[in-house]
Enzyme design. Structure first.
Site, PDB file in Angstrom:
ATOM      1  CB  SER A   1      -1.026  -0.157   1.364  1.00  0.00           C
ATOM      2  OG  SER A   1      -0.183   0.338   2.595  1.00  0.00           O
ATOM      3  CG  ASP A   2       1.393   5.880  -1.176  1.00  0.00           C
ATOM      4  OD1 ASP A   2       2.321   6.117  -0.262  1.00  0.00           O
ATOM      5  OD2 ASP A   2       0.978   6.660  -2.077  1.00  0.00           O
ATOM      6  CD1 TRP A   3       4.802   5.475   5.270  1.00  0.00           C
ATOM      7  CD2 TRP A   3       4.574   4.173   3.180  1.00  0.00           C
ATOM      8  NE1 TRP A   3       5.983   4.651   4.849  1.00  0.00           N
ATOM      9  CE2 TRP A   3       5.872   3.858   3.709  1.00  0.00           C
ATOM     10  CE3 TRP A   3       4.443   3.655   2.060  1.00  0.00           C
ATOM     11  CZ2 TRP A   3       6.871   3.099   3.282  1.00  0.00           C
ATOM     12  CZ3 TRP A   3       5.230   2.843   1.478  1.00  0.00           C
ATOM     13  CH2 TRP A   3       6.281   2.310   2.070  1.00  0.00           C
TER      14      TRP A   3
ATOM     15  N   GLY B   1      -2.467   4.261   3.115  1.00  0.00           N
ATOM     16  CA  GLY B   1      -3.509   3.830   1.938  1.00  0.00           C
ATOM     17  C   GLY B   1      -4.028   2.306   1.861  1.00  0.00           C
TER      18      GLY B   1
END
Length: 713
Positions: free
Chosen positions: A254-256, A258
């Site tokens: 995931s993105d941070w 996210g």
């Protein structure tokens, strides 16, 4: 297509990953599925899960020492080893912005700069670079466009892939990001990107597909946004496409902040990144206690848990992060030259009436105005911001709402264009005006032989631009200076296109982007003719927002946390493709860029069949050595107007020299995607192919027949 050696390495990595995973306890398995952030401006307290003495990083994942699995230490990247807020006074080489690399149209340089990133990351103990930004620049207001490469799938994919290859050549894993449609920053955590699935395959997803094939990155990072109603981090359709259709064998992180829920693991997400930001955003860590409970209760099958772990391990083994010996020696001087070369090649000469280049022995009075040119050059903001080796020349606080507001500042790299111009033009007399007011700047310009106005714009992760105007009254300053002095040159340091109400009243316009730690030198060299400009626009410059698919950006100005829906109704017709569809004339077209010499094309031959192969000759007909970027476009498919860049090549030639170029198109660039059959489709019949100097600058065209067929998945 994998080489024999790559296939053997991949097979060995897969086998070893299976063997190691089978020996793990569940505690060890789950420990690989989450990363925690080191301390920074947002996370101010060290997480107890990070052992004492561990370098702070964007993401830390413990290793399994008994099985030879090293810890993962992640750093933000693409424009340099950023690691904002974590590194105590230890700077890294600050490359020009991604959009500047895009303007070079140079895959070799992309690989060279990627290798530099890998070496500097490894020297600091970082074995994962959060690099590989391949998102298309759909909207000229996107605050993150400066990190990305272009509006075109082919150009973005080729350059991104070579950058990834350069990083992974150094046994450092690179991600590719942000999967997918991370094309606007306005309330990005609550943004729903709506797009037709076929159009998605022909545009943003095609960029990912091509780049994945050309580079095999270790990991794919998802975006914050939803795509057609489902968050990217748990978007089963997109992750199935990635893993099952395209056969991606690495892991999906995931993105941070996210990760949308523990159920994202069932949709194919393998790692939750930056736990503290999920806790901040959603008040929950999803892949710790909640995922363990789901596994215990049967909601997360054992086979899926094993697959998540194996994907992470196989990338670590395939890239070689487990085989590090001593850290490489870093030659910062050589790395500075890479930054300088990228800045030189990325600068685009947009307009010139012959005023440039400046004569090296000219005894002119030159007034340099604005842009903090006496100090340095501007940089973009956010997770990609790089602290150069000697620190910033200046940091001017700006701020803004949301978690990214703390990092929204004017960062100036200490490469002063004014100082470099003085060095290169020793017979000229220079004065400096800060550009604070139109009247004051006009007074300074009135008595000079030449006025050079530096105009800057701060683009930032987390923020979209409200319009395309220069901020802080700079357009008015340029207007006043041009009225006071007919010999005015404008140098832009921006991460996005800008409108130019003063365009017809200035002699020359130079787009320098965010040119990195050597940017002042590169700009001065182009102005003084030491370097022949060769950059080409990787993004169309509209005359105004009325020419874009969304003159009004949905959600702009709404409070942080507001749900936003953006319908990308233009579909695959992004950038120059949109201009071709509407017939509008941009301010400056994709692929445009001037030189101090001239190039001619001839002997264009095009063959059809299953794809297009074109051969032509490029000749430097001027008196200076220079580089050209001939571009090949599909402009019509069986009577349907459809513009697509299908090939390009950067060509460096001395005066009078010629080179024969051959370009073969990937068939997907000639096709449409047929969702009904799940395949690409080329129409049977005549296709028009154009050789051009820009998307709107056709030099020659041919019509060839292509065989109708479906192929691929």
């Amino acid at each position: 297509m994998l080489t024999t050696e790559q296939a053997a390495t991949t097979s060995s990595a897969d086998e070893r990953a299976r063997e190691i995973e089978q020996q793990m306890t569940d505690d060890e398995r789950f420990s690989l599925l989450v990363s925690v952030m080191g301390t920074n401006d947002v996370v101010t307290v060290r997480d107890e899960r990070i052992p004492e003495g561990t370098p702070m990083s964007a993401g830390y994942v413990p290793g399994v020492a008994r099985l030879g699995v090293p810890a993962q230490l992640m750093s933000d990247a693409s424009l340099g080893v950023t690691n904002p807020g974590y590194r105590p006074g230890d700077g890294a080489t600050a490359l020009p912005a991604g959009i500047a690399l895009g303007a070079t149209f140079d895959p070799v340089l992309a690989r060279t700069s990627g290798g530099m990133l890998g070496r500097e990351a490894r020297s600091r103990g970082f074995n994962i670079q959060l690099a590989g930004g391949v998102n298309l620049q759909r909207d000229p207001r996107n605050g993150r466009n400066f990190e990305y490469l272009s509006e075109d799938p082919l150009l973005s994919a080729v350059l991104c892939a070579e950058s990834i290859n350069g990083i992974q050549d150094e046994s450092v894993i690179s991600t590719i990001k942000h999967y997918s449609l991370n094309c606007n920053e306005t309330n990005r955590h609550w943004l729903d990107a709506i797009i037709d699935p076929a159009a998605h395959r022909e545009s943003d997803l095609l960029a990912f597909e091509l780049a994945l094939e050309l580079s095999q990155p270790g990991a794919v990072m998802t975006g914050y946004n939803k795509i057609n109603g489902e968050y990217a981090g748990g978007n089963r359709a997109l992750i199935d496409l990635l893993k099952r259709t395209w056969g991606f064998r690495g892991w999906v992180m995931s993105d941070w902040g996210g990760t949308p829920g523990w159920e994202a693991a069932l949709a194919g997400l393998d790692q939750e990144s930056g736990l503290q930001l999920d806790l901040m955003m959603w008040q929950t860590e999803w892949f710790t206690d909640r995922l363990r409970a789901a596994h215990r209760d049967g909601g997360l099958p054992a086979e899926r848990l094993s697959d998540m772990v194996r994907r992470i391990l196989r990338s670590m083994f395939a890239v070689g992060v487990d085989r590090w010996a001593s850290a490489p020696e870093i030659d910062l001087a050589a790395h500075h030259e890479i930054a300088l070369k990228t800045a030189r090649q990325g600068i685009v000469l947009l307009q010139n009436d012959g005023t440039l280049p400046l004569a090296p022995d000219a005894a002119l009075t030159i007034v340099v105005i604005g842009g903090h040119a006496q100090l340095g050059v501007a940089s973009g903001c956010g997770s990609s911001a790089v602290v150069p080796p000697d620190g910033y020349a200046e940091v001017i606080r700006i701020g803004g709402p949301g978690v990214m507001g703390v990092g929204r500042n004017l960062y100036l790299h200490p490469s002063s264009p004014l100082a470099e111009l003085r060095r290169l033009l020793p017979n000229a007399h220079f004065e400096y005006d800060p550009g604070m007011s139109p009247a004051e700047s006009a007074l300074a310009a009135a008595h000079a032989d030449l006025a050079i106005v530096f105009a800057i714009k701060v683009d930032s992760e987390g923020f979209d631009d409200p319009d395309l105007a220069l901020p802080w009254g700079q357009d008015a300053v340029i207007e006043a200076v041009a009225a006071a002095n007919p010999n005015t040159v404008v140098v832009l340091e921006t991460g996005n296109p800008v409108v130019m109400p003063w365009k017809d009243r200035v002699r020359a316009i130079v787009e320098a982007w965010y040119p990195g730690q050597a940017g002042g030198q590169a700009i001065a060299e182009v102005l003084a003719g030491v370097v022949n400009p060769s950059g080409r626009l990787p993004i169309s410059f509209p005359a105004d927002l009325s020419q874009t698919p969304r003159p009004e950006l949905p959600g702009l100005g709404t409070p942080w946390g507001t749900a936003v829906t953006i319908d990308y109704a233009e579909g695959a017709e992004v950038g120059y493709r949109w201009f071709a569809k509407t017939g509008e004339k941009p301010l400056f077209a994709f692929g445009h860029g001037l030189s101090y010499t001239s190039f001619a094309y001839d002997e264009l031959r095009v063959e059809g069949g299953e794809t297009v192969t074109a051969t032509f000759t490029v000749t430097n007909i001027g008196e200076r050595a220079g580089a050209d970027v001939p571009q090949l476009y599909l402009t019509d498919a069986v009577g349907t107007r459809r513009q697509r860049l299908i090939g390009f090549q950067r060509v460096e030639l001395g005066p009078g020299e010629s080179q024969t170029v051959t370009v073969t198109a990937d068939p997907r660039l000639l096709a449409t995607y047929d969702t009904a059959v799940g395949a690409w489709r080329i129409a049977d019949g005549p296709h028009r192919v154009a050789l051009a100097k820009a998307a709107d600058g056709v030099e020659a065209a041919r019509v060839v027949n292509l065989a109708g067929r479906t192929f691929g998945r």
